[in-house]
Design a protein around this motif. Sequence first.
Motif, PDB file in Angstrom:
ATOM      1  N   ASN A 100     -23.240  49.815  25.790  1.00 25.02           N
ATOM      2  CA  ASN A 100     -23.741  49.551  24.340  1.00 25.02           C
ATOM      3  C   ASN A 100     -24.722  50.168  23.790  1.00 25.02           C
ATOM      4  O   ASN A 100     -25.454  50.485  23.087  1.00 25.02           O
ATOM      5  N   VAL A 155     -27.890  41.390  25.400  1.00 20.07           N
ATOM      6  CA  VAL A 155     -27.209  42.111  26.037  1.00 20.07           C
ATOM      7  C   VAL A 155     -26.793  41.322  26.952  1.00 20.07           C
ATOM      8  O   VAL A 155     -26.393  40.353  27.385  1.00 20.07           O
ATOM      9  N   TYR A 213     -24.329  36.455  27.354  1.00 27.07           N
ATOM     10  CA  TYR A 213     -23.853  36.157  29.211  1.00 27.07           C
ATOM     11  C   TYR A 213     -24.673  35.100  29.725  1.00 27.07           C
ATOM     12  O   TYR A 213     -24.440  34.782  30.495  1.00 27.07           O
ATOM     13  N   SER A 270     -22.587  46.953  32.663  1.00 26.52           N
ATOM     14  CA  SER A 270     -21.405  47.689  32.719  1.00 26.52           C
ATOM     15  C   SER A 270     -21.875  47.274  31.275  1.00 26.52           C
ATOM     16  O   SER A 270     -21.799  48.577  30.600  1.00 26.52           O
ATOM     17  N   SER A 271     -21.887  46.185  29.823  1.00 30.50           N
ATOM     18  CA  SER A 271     -21.770  45.878  28.819  1.00 30.50           C
ATOM     19  C   SER A 271     -23.408  46.718  28.550  1.00 30.50           C
ATOM     20  O   SER A 271     -22.724  47.435  26.996  1.00 30.50           O
TER      21      SER A 271
END
Length: 391
Positions: A218, A281, A285, A213-214
């Motif tokens: 982005n 990204v 995480y 989702s990020s």
Amino acid sequence: MIHAAIKEAIQKYSGELTELRRKFHREPELSWEEFKTTAFVCEYLEKLGVHYRKTEPTGVIATIEGGKPGKTVALRADMDALTVEELNKDLPYASIEEGKMHACGHDAHTSMLLIAAKALSEIKEELPGNVRLIFQPAEEVATGANELVKQGAMEGVDNVFGIHIWSQMPTHKVSCSPGPSFASADLFTVTFKGRGGHGAIPHACIDAAIVASSFVMNVQTVVSRTVDPQQPAVLTIGKMVVGTRFNVIAENAVIEGTVRCFDPKTREHIENQLKHYADQVAAVYGAEAQVDYIRGTRAVINDEESANLVQKVAAAAFGDGVLYNEKPTMGGEDFSFYLDQSPGSFALVGCGNPEKDTQWAHHHGKFNIDEDALTTGAELYAQYAWAYLNN
């Protein structure tokens, strides 16, 4: 520039032209499955006395040999249909193949080129050169043109011309401007690997749904913040598959999308940035990222001299009012592979008419064409070949 016998022949065969288009529309075949269409084209050309050969596994390359020496001009038409369910069930020529439809107009292209070939065959002794006819499979999967080039479609060709029927333009109008016409069309897949686990203990997991989702949010800034605003570009995420169950934190996520632009440097930049964003990204995480980027069709860039000739031919054949300035589209077209081999151009012929309900977008289940546009396209094919060889 305009051959009167060509115009007369196209009008004489207009009824046959419509029937050909309807036949192809009723019997659509998907990419690399155009066996019946290929066989019909071969039979038709044989009756005309035009030398041809089948390409593998489908498709046809033919040549009308002129009675005088000269150059060779190629005319291209694509033949494949789409996995679209026809919604025009009331049409007498609606698709008889469930889930398959000529929803982009390739049935019209094949029909127009066959009738153009018929008209050109009748004046072949006057032709100062040769006309190559390319009946191409698999445009919708962007692999047909490149394969036909490998199989010799462009050998000895000095110029190439193609037509696409266009429902977003009024019937009979012709657009062919120098420069960009269709965008390059690339495909990409981004796979994120996290660490799955129970939904009640997220601290022990790396949630691939969050990572994906990020990335989706982005990566849009690649275009909006890293590409020159004067260079048109589109980056679209079309599919995202994440997770397996409501209370299981996803370990894997797979994203699919497409990139469209006109400038080669912009294309390369977006590809590099997309990979950079995915890696960064994922790193935030603690996940892993893999990017598979497939370069599809190149941008269709019309040669200036060829595009200007199309405009002159169209105006001479149909009047100055026929010319239309359609903006470049972000749609893709594998006609670009032919332009890698020789100069040429790609024209749009309008078939949109709200009174006949033919204004629907390409690839829509209600797509249809105003068949009055067929003679415009067929004559433009033939007259362009005549004009180029005599130019």
